[in-house]
Design an enzyme around this catalytic site. Structure first.
Site, PDB file in Angstrom:
ATOM      1  N   CYS A  81      12.608  12.424  47.345  1.00 30.20           N
ATOM      2  CA  CYS A  81      13.336  11.174  47.597  1.00 30.20           C
ATOM      3  C   CYS A  81      12.351  10.053  47.940  1.00 30.20           C
ATOM      4  CB  CYS A  81      14.326  11.376  48.743  1.00 30.20           C
ATOM      5  SG  CYS A  81      15.008   9.852  49.402  1.00 30.20           S
ATOM      6  N   CYS A 118      12.901   8.673  51.418  1.00 32.63           N
ATOM      7  CA  CYS A 118      12.369   9.549  52.474  1.00 32.63           C
ATOM      8  C   CYS A 118      10.860   9.373  52.588  1.00 32.63           C
ATOM      9  CB  CYS A 118      12.698  11.008  52.171  1.00 32.63           C
ATOM     10  SG  CYS A 118      14.465  11.348  52.129  1.00 32.63           S
ATOM     11  N   ASP A 159     -11.547  -6.754  19.080  1.00 33.52           N
ATOM     12  CA  ASP A 159     -12.950  -7.012  18.785  1.00 33.52           C
ATOM     13  C   ASP A 159     -13.236  -6.354  17.443  1.00 33.52           C
ATOM     14  OD1 ASP A 159     -15.763  -7.566  19.174  1.00 33.52           O
ATOM     15  OD2 ASP A 159     -15.962  -5.431  19.635  1.00 33.52           O
TER      16      ASP A 159
END
Length: 706
Positions: free
Chosen positions: A11, A14, A394
């Site tokens: 969680c 939490c 590039d």
């Protein structure tokens, strides 16, 4: 700082709360919980027992990373999950027994079974919820606790028990989904070797930890073993599997003086490798470090969900209070009836699915790309990659190989190649090496040059058999009058975008070389795939002269070219592009680093310079851009999945809440809608990890040849 693994951390809310509590402990100010990787980083001086006590209140266990290594990656969360699973099974059986007794005997007798079932699956939630209520902290544990107390208070024992069981199942599945995503990431870490067979000065061998390897050590690598760190083969040859580093599925045949990556697998012969870098500086170590750092960078979407959740839960409690109070006040039903509906609203309001909508999908996307040899340095960069509409490249080393080769040699004298080889064979200039390679294919032996002098910015001059010759650009032939036919040849080579090298003596032009940087075989297909994938603009930024740049651009399909750019010019171009659309810059050289930093997203080639790799947000470990379209596809899929998850989780809850209007919402429907959303969000996110790979065929001797 010490690092620990956390089990049972499923969680995000939490994690944030626990981190805040740990920070209040002496020496805990710098504590960090990395939710997506399930890790805790704390100061060495912190009281670990106090940390464990805080974690235990949230049913989270702590383990050192050393313990993980000692157990060879054994999943210790398995035992924790087995306990939860056992409790769920027992609680379900008790619920069924209680239900049968209630139907056939009496409710009072069944209540005992319901209470035990609730205690087995809801004790942790109830304890955390009561504690949160006392602290005026509102999260899903608070919502479920209020709902359970309310259900029991109005005599809905059966539904209250069923809600507790389903919520326990929901939490178990949340943890399972998060651990599944974390384990998929941790499998990448298994590529790291642990030991090396060191060859001592007297020729003996001894097993040492890779941490003790240093540059210059010689190691023995047997078939099937991992090469311990980056190095060079000094004895033997073999096919090397570099999939863990580059994502390339086919092995490469390598012999003496060939470079090898640490973590790659020796398939066949016994080889000796001279270690070039300690393991901590090796490619595989850098990959693991980047992957670990990537897991816990928050995306704008995740930050938004965090902010939204802070207001969402109190809002749901307010809605539930309105549902409970207003209808009976206006005589629309009984207090008990609307209290039941309000409790159902609380359960529907649990934000589990919403909170999980992003992190599992991001971990899956980073893992999937890492398998392909594409390192995304953070979830925020993964999200950004899916929004890119313009890509600037590039040229040298990115769209081309960065190594010039002779595309055309025009001879006007029989000694042209021999003289050219003599002048260029001792030079380290890339153009000179390309010319020598061309000469050696046609000349058995090279002549010797004396009195060799470098002409800066022009070429070289030397004596061969007592006669002076020049090799270089047009300025080296200033002493000659160029015939009309030779001038036409010079102009044609320049128009074709070739680099011109003339070989002359004191009287005439002996011949011409037209050189070009070789275009990568995959470049044209990649540019085409990017356009098909929805990239609206592809642009080349290069310091080369316009004719050469235009030739390369036409060959690979790049839409726009900006040539003759200095590094600061590239930065200005990238900034201008970024102001108009989401822009990525792809490069490999030190001169690309400023442009990579200036872009919305910097993408570096894996074998480019360290500065480019450190500056970039994404690294292509295969040193070519072939996997770039797939990386963009994966990131877009991640973004689509997150949007789908958010819409689905909120939509399902809204639908359930609408059932309160006719009074059809029940506790059963409420918890099933919440659990269903969580399960589907988790499963949808995990599908990102699934990929169909073509069956691998054993490489033939031809495919392995260098």
């Amino acid at each position: 700082m010490n690092e620990y693994r956390l089990n049972g951390l499923s969680c995000p809310g939490c994690a944030s709360k626990v981190e805040g509590q740990i920070k209040k402990i002496p020496h805990g100010e710098t504590a960090r919980i990395l939710f997506q990787s399930g890790k805790l980083i704390v100061d060495e001086q912190i009281n670990l027992e106090k940390v464990k006590k805080i974690l235990s209140e949230e049913k989270i266990s702590l383990r050192t990373t050393d313990q993980e290594s000692d157990n060879h990656g054994h999943d210790h969360s398995h035992a924790h999950g087995q306990g939860e699973k056992r409790n769920l099974i027992i609680a379900t059986l008790l619920f069924l027994v209680g239900y049968l007794i209630e139907e056939r005997v009496s409710l009072p007798l069944s209540i005992g079974f319901y209470v035990i079932a609730i205690l087995l699956t809801g004790t942790t939630t109830f304890r955390k919820g009561i504690r949160n209520l006392l602290r005026l902290q509102f999260n899903m544990d608070t919502l479920m606790t209020i709902a359970l107390i309310g259900a029991v208070s109005i005599g809905e024992w059966r539904e209250g028990t069923f809600v507790a069981i389903l919520f326990g199942l929901n939490e178990f599945l949340e943890g399972f989904g998060m651990e599944k995503a974390r384990r998929s990431m941790e499998k990448l870490m298994e590529a790291a070797p642990r030991e090396a067979t060191l060859v001592t000065e007297n020729g003996d061998t001894t097993i040492i930890s890779i941490d003790h390897l240093k540059a210059g050590d010689i190691v023995l690598v047997r078939p099937g073993e991992k090469i311990p760190s980056d190095g060079v083969i000094i004895e033997g040859s073999s096919s090397i599997n570099e999939a863990a580093i580059t994502g390339e599925s086919l092995p490469l045949y390598k012999g003496i003086e060939d470079s090898v990556y640490g973590g790659s697998i020796n398939n066949e012969g016994v080889i000796k490798v001279r270690i070039e870098t300690p393991f901590s500086q090796s490619a595989i170590s850098r990959i693991l470090q980047l992957v670990q750092e990537a897991q816990d960078q928050r995306t704008p979407t995740e930050l938004f969900i965090d902010r939204f959740s802070r207001y969402y839960t109190p809002f749901i409690i307010a809605v539930a209070a309105i549902v409970i109070i207003l209808p009976p006040l206006f005589g629309a039903g009984s207090w008990k009836e609307w209290l039941y509906q309000g409790l159902a609203v609380l359960i529907v309001g649990c934000p589990c699915a919403l909170i999980l909508s992003s992190p599992i999908a991001n971990i899956a996307g980073i893992t999937r790309n890492a398998r392909n040899g594409i390192l995304v340095k953070g979830s925020n960069h993964l999200e950004q990659l899916g929004k890119i509409t313009t890509i600037a490249f590039d040229k040298t080393g990115t769209l081309t190989k960065g190594t010039p080769h002779v595309v055309k040699a025009i001879s006007y004298h029989t000694s042209f190649l021999a003289i050219a080889g003599a002048l260029e064979k001792d030079s380290t200039h890339p153009l000179a090496k390309a010319i020598v390679n061309e000469v050696q294919e046609k000349e058995k032996t090279l002549l010797e040059a004396t009195s060799l002098t470098t002409l800066p910015g022009k070429g070289v001059t030397a004596l061969v058999d007592g006669k002076r010759y020049w090799a270089g650009n047009e300025s080296t032939a200033h002493h000659l009058t160029i015939p009309e036919q030779i001038q036409r040849d010079i102009d044609q080579l320049k128009e074709a975008g070739a680099i011109l090298v003339m070989v002359t003596d004191e009287e005439q032009v002996l011949g011409l070389f037209g050189l070009a940087d070789e275009i990568r075989e995959e470049s044209a297909a990649v540019i085409r795939a990017l356009h098909e994938a929805g990239i609206q603009e592809t642009i080349m930024l290069t310091g080369d002269h316009p004719q050469t740049a235009e030739k390369v651009a036409q060959s690979v399909g790049v839409k726009t070219v900006h040539a003759s750019l200095l590094p600061e010019d590239k930065v200005k171009r990238v900034q201008s592009l970024s102001a108009q659309s989401k822009t990525a810059m792809v490069g490999d050289g030190i001169n690309d680093a400023p442009a990579l930093a200036a872009a919305d997203l910097g993408i570096a080639m894996g074998k480019g310079t360290d500065s480019a790799i450190e500056t970039a947000d994404i690294v292509l470990m295969q040193d070519h851009i072939e996997k770039l379209p797939e990386a963009i596809s994966i990131s877009r899929r991640v973004n689509q999945t997150i949007r789908l998850n958010i819409a689905f989780s909120l939509g399902l809850k809204l639908l359930a809440l609408l059932l309160t209007i006719p009074g059809w919402l029940t506790l059963w429907i409420a918890i099933l809608s919440d659990m269903g959303a969580t399960i589907l969000v988790t499963l949808i996110s995990l599908t990102i990890l699934w990929e169909k790979r073509p069956p691998q065929q054993k490489p033939s001797s031809i495919s392995l040849a260098k």
